[in-house]
Design an enzyme around this catalytic site. Structure first.
Site, PDB file in Angstrom:
ATOM      1  N   HIS A   3       0.860  -1.187   0.000  1.00 45.00           N
ATOM      2  CA  HIS A   3       0.000   0.000   0.000  1.00 45.00           C
ATOM      3  C   HIS A   3       0.892   1.231   0.000  1.00 45.00           C
ATOM      4  CE1 HIS A   3      -3.472   2.531   0.871  1.00 45.00           C
ATOM      5  NE2 HIS A   3      -2.714   3.161   1.763  1.00 45.00           N
TER       6      HIS A   3
ATOM      7  N   ASP B 199     -15.162   2.606   8.180  1.00 47.39           N
ATOM      8  CA  ASP B 199     -14.176   3.591   7.713  1.00 47.39           C
ATOM      9  C   ASP B 199     -14.831   4.608   6.788  1.00 47.39           C
ATOM     10  OD1 ASP B 199     -11.446   4.654   7.339  1.00 47.39           O
ATOM     11  OD2 ASP B 199     -11.790   4.027   5.278  1.00 47.39           O
TER      12      ASP B 199
ATOM     13  N   ARG C  25     -14.408  12.745   9.216  1.00 45.86           N
ATOM     14  CA  ARG C  25     -13.073  13.347   9.443  1.00 45.86           C
ATOM     15  C   ARG C  25     -12.805  14.443   8.421  1.00 45.86           C
ATOM     16  NH1 ARG C  25      -9.331   8.618   8.615  1.00 45.86           N
ATOM     17  NH2 ARG C  25      -7.690  10.179   8.894  1.00 45.86           N
TER      18      ARG C  25
ATOM     19  N   SER D 279      -7.563   3.662   9.559  1.00 42.59           N
ATOM     20  CA  SER D 279      -8.312   3.757   8.305  1.00 42.59           C
ATOM     21  C   SER D 279      -7.625   2.917   7.224  1.00 42.59           C
ATOM     22  CB  SER D 279      -8.374   5.235   7.886  1.00 42.59           C
ATOM     23  OG  SER D 279      -8.848   5.378   6.580  1.00 42.59           O
TER      24      SER D 279
ATOM     25  N   LYS E  53      -8.860  -1.435   5.785  1.00 40.83           N
ATOM     26  CA  LYS E  53      -9.116  -1.892   4.419  1.00 40.83           C
ATOM     27  C   LYS E  53      -8.105  -2.964   4.004  1.00 40.83           C
ATOM     28  CE  LYS E  53      -9.199   2.478   3.754  1.00 40.83           C
ATOM     29  NZ  LYS E  53      -9.358   3.908   3.522  1.00 40.83           N
TER      30      LYS E  53
HETATM   31  N1  URA Z   1      -5.725   6.863   3.344  1.00 39.35           N
HETATM   32  C1  URA Z   1      -6.733   6.233   3.990  1.00 39.35           C
HETATM   33  O1  URA Z   1      -7.218   5.201   3.551  1.00 39.35           O
HETATM   34  N2  URA Z   1      -7.177   6.768   5.135  1.00 39.35           N
HETATM   35  C2  URA Z   1      -6.686   7.899   5.673  1.00 39.35           C
HETATM   36  O2  URA Z   1      -7.133   8.317   6.710  1.00 39.35           O
HETATM   37  C3  URA Z   1      -5.650   8.552   4.981  1.00 39.35           C
HETATM   38  C4  URA Z   1      -5.167   8.013   3.806  1.00 39.35           C
END
Ligand code: URA
Length: 445
Positions: A87, A166, A173, A188, A192
């Site tokens: 990622h 999320d 947020r 967050s 995922k």
């Molecule tokens: N990428 C994400 O998936 N979440 C965040 O809070 C910031 C970057």
């Protein structure tokens, strides 16, 4: 809120006052976020309390785990190979997933890659892949799992059933000034990634002007939080801090970046793009246990790029996901091309001392390569190809870049993109210290 448990307002007060919440309390709170029983104003208040007070490792693990379990978690246990993903926290010209995933798969590791779309100045892997005519990123879970098993890699987008908590938290947020919280960013991202059913993760944490994390100290703090969440979930996580002060490679824009990725899979491409692919891939092979050392892993990835095996895997992936596999051979004919190519010339003599990645990303966005809002439509052929880079000496009138676009010749966006691009280039009298690597630091499991 669970029967007999404390009310949301009591949990908010405790967090506000710096007390740690129990795992059950955090799970109950996330359950209320997911089913909508806790209203926006209380969720937002909790986010602000977390922003100011942070979270202990124990709290973070429980909060992230509850977020993962708020939706579907893929079961890839039928796939015997080790499953490792990468990622990136997002950069400009960051096409690394495209050569990386097939190269790692060619070395015997499964890469179940669930990617995102671009927003703002950063690009997204899904948008880049969709610039290949016919390429589909909306495969269902059964097909995704079958392709990861069969080809070793599949690249899709996130479904609405992955980490729905999320989705709600991120939206709140975004409008309450609580994006920039390390525990909230870490949970967050990991909610995922852990839902992908992976054994290990390599995080490419970008640092610099074009990145979310502007300095190494904050990037390190994010990596530490991400590793804590991963380890609590029994996963191996390696974090690589990489320099995002200038765009990666020479191409910024969707089809342009696919063409550059194919160059890398032919054993060529810009040195930094190859380096990132090789280093991140080497770390993935180590996490998967198929390479004993990072050097060995890097050598195997480099070989997969040079001997055509990464490109062969990519060709099969493109065909399996509905795209035209001839993109691997007849790249320029198959990919969409912009109707206009306009050079941007150096305004004076000098050495390129800095290239502001964020401004280059914004210039590409203005040409149609990116989105201002999530509903904007992308022009796959639009973008920028750099003709000179960091440390290059240029003369007045020499091309710095070429703008690729499908806008009218008098469209004000072309002038705006040119202005934004020129603003990104800092010309100096003397050369900056040469940059020999994009790799700043590696934090291994
Ligand atoms: N990428 C994400 O998936 N979440 C965040 O809070 C910031 C970057």
């Amino acid at each position: 809120m669970r029967d007999g448990g404390r009310l949301p307002v009591e949990l908010i007060r405790s967090k506000r006052d710096g007390e740690a919440l129990s795992a059950d309390e955090l799970r109950g709170f996330i359950a209320g976020v997911t089913d909508g029983s806790i209203p926006d104003y209380q969720v937002a208040a909790m986010l602000m309390a977390i922003y100011f007070r942070g979270m202990t490792d124990g709290e973070l693990a429980a909060w992230a785990d509850a977020m993962v379990r708020s939706g579907d978690v893929l079961d890839l246990s039928a796939i015997a190979r080790a499953k490792v993903d990468k990622h990136s926290t997002g950069g400009v010209g960051d096409k690394i997933s495209i050569p990386l995933a097939p190269a790692v798969a060619a070395c015997g590791v499964a890469v179940p890659m669930v990617s995102g779309r671009g927003l703002g100045h950063t690009g997204g892997t899904l948008d880049k892949l969709e610039s290949i005519p016919g390429f589909r990123v909306d495969l269902d879970v059964a097909r995704f799992t079958a392709l990861v098993g069969e080809l070793g890699v599949c690249l899709i987008g996130q479904t609405s059933r992955v980490a729905p908590a999320d989705k709600r938290l991120y939206a709140l947020r975004d409008v309450t000034g609580t994006i920039e919280s390390i525990p909230l960013i870490a949970s967050s991202i990991m909610s995922k990634k852990l839902a992908e059913g992976i054994d290990g993760l390599v995080l490419d944490c970008k640092v610099g002007t074009g990145a979310f994390m502007k300095d190494a100290e904050r990037a390190r703090a994010l990596c530490t939080a991400i590793r804590a969440i991963g380890h609590a979930a029994g996963k191996r996580v390696t974090c690589v801090l990489t320099d995002m002060d200038a765009p990666i490679g020479k191409a910024v824009g969707n089809a342009l970046e696919i063409a550059e990725s194919i160059d890398v899979m032919r054993g060529g491409g810009p040195a930094d793009t190859r380096e990132l692919t090789v280093v991140l891939g080497g770390e993935m092979l180590c996490l998967a246990g198929v390479a004993a050392t990072a050097d060995e892993g890097q050598a195997r990835i480099a070989h997969a790029l040079d001997d055509g095996s990464a490109l062969a895997v990519f060709r099969r992936v493109v065909a399996a996901q509905g795209g035209n596999p001839e993109v691997c051979e007849r790249t320029a004919e198959v990919l969409p091309q912009a109707a206009h190519r306009v050079p941007v010339l150096a305004p004076r003599d000098g050495v390129i001392a800095a290239v502001d990645a964020e401004d280059v990303g914004m210039a590409a966005l203005v040409l149609g390569a990116g989105r201002r809002t999530k509903d904007d439509v992308i022009d796959p052929g639009a973008g920028i190809v750099l003709a000179a880079g960091l440390g290059d000496r240029v003369r007045a009138g020499q091309p710095l870049a070429e703008l690729h676009h499908n806008l009218g010749p008098d469209d004000p966006r072309v002038a705006a993109a040119r202005g934004r691009f020129l603003g990104a280039i800092h010309l100096a009298e003397t050369a900056p210290p040469p940059r020999t690597t994009r790799i700043l630091e590696i934090m291994r499991s």
